[in-house]
Design a protein around this motif. Structure first.
Motif, short mmCIF file in Angstrom:
data_model
loop_
_atom_site.label_atom_id
_atom_site.label_comp_id
_atom_site.label_asym_id
_atom_site.label_seq_id
_atom_site.Cartn_x
_atom_site.Cartn_y
_atom_site.Cartn_z
N ASP A 87 -17.90 -5.31 16.95
CA ASP A 87 -18.56 -5.70 18.19
C ASP A 87 -17.51 -6.04 19.26
N VAL A 88 -17.57 -5.35 20.38
CA VAL A 88 -16.60 -5.56 21.44
C VAL A 88 -16.72 -6.96 22.05
N ALA A 89 -17.93 -7.52 22.04
CA ALA A 89 -18.11 -8.88 22.56
C ALA A 89 -17.35 -9.88 21.69
N GLU A 90 -17.40 -9.68 20.38
CA GLU A 90 -16.67 -10.56 19.46
C GLU A 90 -15.16 -10.40 19.66
N ARG A 92 -13.67 -9.73 22.47
CA ARG A 92 -13.35 -10.48 23.69
C ARG A 92 -13.31 -11.99 23.41
N ILE A 93 -14.25 -12.48 22.63
CA ILE A 93 -14.30 -13.91 22.31
C ILE A 93 -13.04 -14.33 21.56
N ARG A 94 -12.66 -13.54 20.56
CA ARG A 94 -11.48 -13.88 19.75
C ARG A 94 -10.20 -13.82 20.57
N LEU A 95 -10.09 -12.80 21.43
CA LEU A 95 -8.87 -12.69 22.22
C LEU A 95 -8.83 -13.73 23.34
N ASP A 96 -9.99 -14.10 23.88
CA ASP A 96 -10.04 -15.21 24.85
C ASP A 96 -9.56 -16.51 24.19
N ALA A 97 -9.99 -16.75 22.95
CA ALA A 97 -9.56 -17.95 22.22
C ALA A 97 -8.05 -17.92 21.98
N MET A 98 -7.52 -16.74 21.65
CA MET A 98 -6.08 -16.61 21.45
C MET A 98 -5.34 -16.89 22.75
N ASN A 99 -5.85 -16.36 23.84
CA ASN A 99 -5.20 -16.59 25.13
C ASN A 99 -5.26 -18.06 25.53
N ASP A 120 -3.43 -8.81 26.62
CA ASP A 120 -4.11 -8.08 27.68
C ASP A 120 -5.47 -7.64 27.13
N ILE A 121 -6.49 -8.37 27.51
CA ILE A 121 -7.83 -8.14 26.94
C ILE A 121 -8.38 -6.79 27.37
N HIS A 122 -8.19 -6.42 28.62
CA HIS A 122 -8.72 -5.13 29.10
C HIS A 122 -8.05 -3.96 28.37
N GLU A 123 -6.74 -4.06 28.17
CA GLU A 123 -6.04 -3.00 27.44
C GLU A 123 -6.52 -2.96 25.99
N SER A 124 -6.78 -4.14 25.41
CA SER A 124 -7.26 -4.20 24.03
C SER A 124 -8.65 -3.61 23.89
N ILE A 125 -9.51 -3.87 24.86
CA ILE A 125 -10.87 -3.30 24.82
C ILE A 125 -10.80 -1.78 24.95
#
Length: 147
Positions: A87-90, A92-99, A120-125
């Motif tokens: 899930d791409v939303a998950e 984003r949540i995990r990478l936001d927490a890491m950031n 870089d969340i956008h690059e990761s997505i």
């Protein structure tokens, strides 16, 4: 072995002359141009410090260096794990927490080399979507997505 021995000097004047020449040549090459803090007073120059203050500062820097390295490894592992999620939303949540952890760390340290770059969340997505597409194409067996 010849050539591996340190150069011997007859006087301090020879050492000073060598050092002065190296500085002058470095200046001519521009190696001292635009140094950080150029023209600024030395920080805390008039502050009286207890004996051994520099050891405390060095140890603190070593702790920050080790923390930064550990956080860089954790960032890599967390990003790789997030790329495996369904899930791409998950992701984003995990990478936001890491950031957020990275921001907290960076707020505690002052030296640039102890800073950790955020994910870089956008690059990761974007990579996540490419990996999903590649997996679908591979399952198709033809190297392209089924229509």
């Amino acid at each position: 072995m010849p050539g591996n021995e340190p150069e011997k000097f007859d006087s301090i004047a020879q050492i000073e002359s060598l050092a002065e020449r190296a500085i002058r040549e470095g200046q001519q090459r521009g190696e001292f141009d635009n140094l950080a803090g150029h023209g600024q007073p030395l920080p805390d120059l008039d502050t009286e410090r207890p004996a051994g203050w520099w050891v405390t500062r060095w140890i603190e820097g070593e702790h920050h260096r080790a923390d930064a390295e550990e956080l860089r490894l954790r960032r890599r592992d967390e990003r790789n794990a997030a790329l495996q999620l369904d899930d791409v939303a998950e992701l984003r949540i995990r990478l936001d927490a890491m950031n957020q952890l990275i921001r907290e760390h960076n707020a505690r340290v002052s030296r640039v080399e102890h800073q950790v770059q955020a994910v870089d969340i956008h690059e990761s997505i974007t990579l996540w979507f490419r990996l999903r597409r590649s997996k679908r194409e591979h399952r198709n067996g033809w190297g392209f997505a089924a229509q």
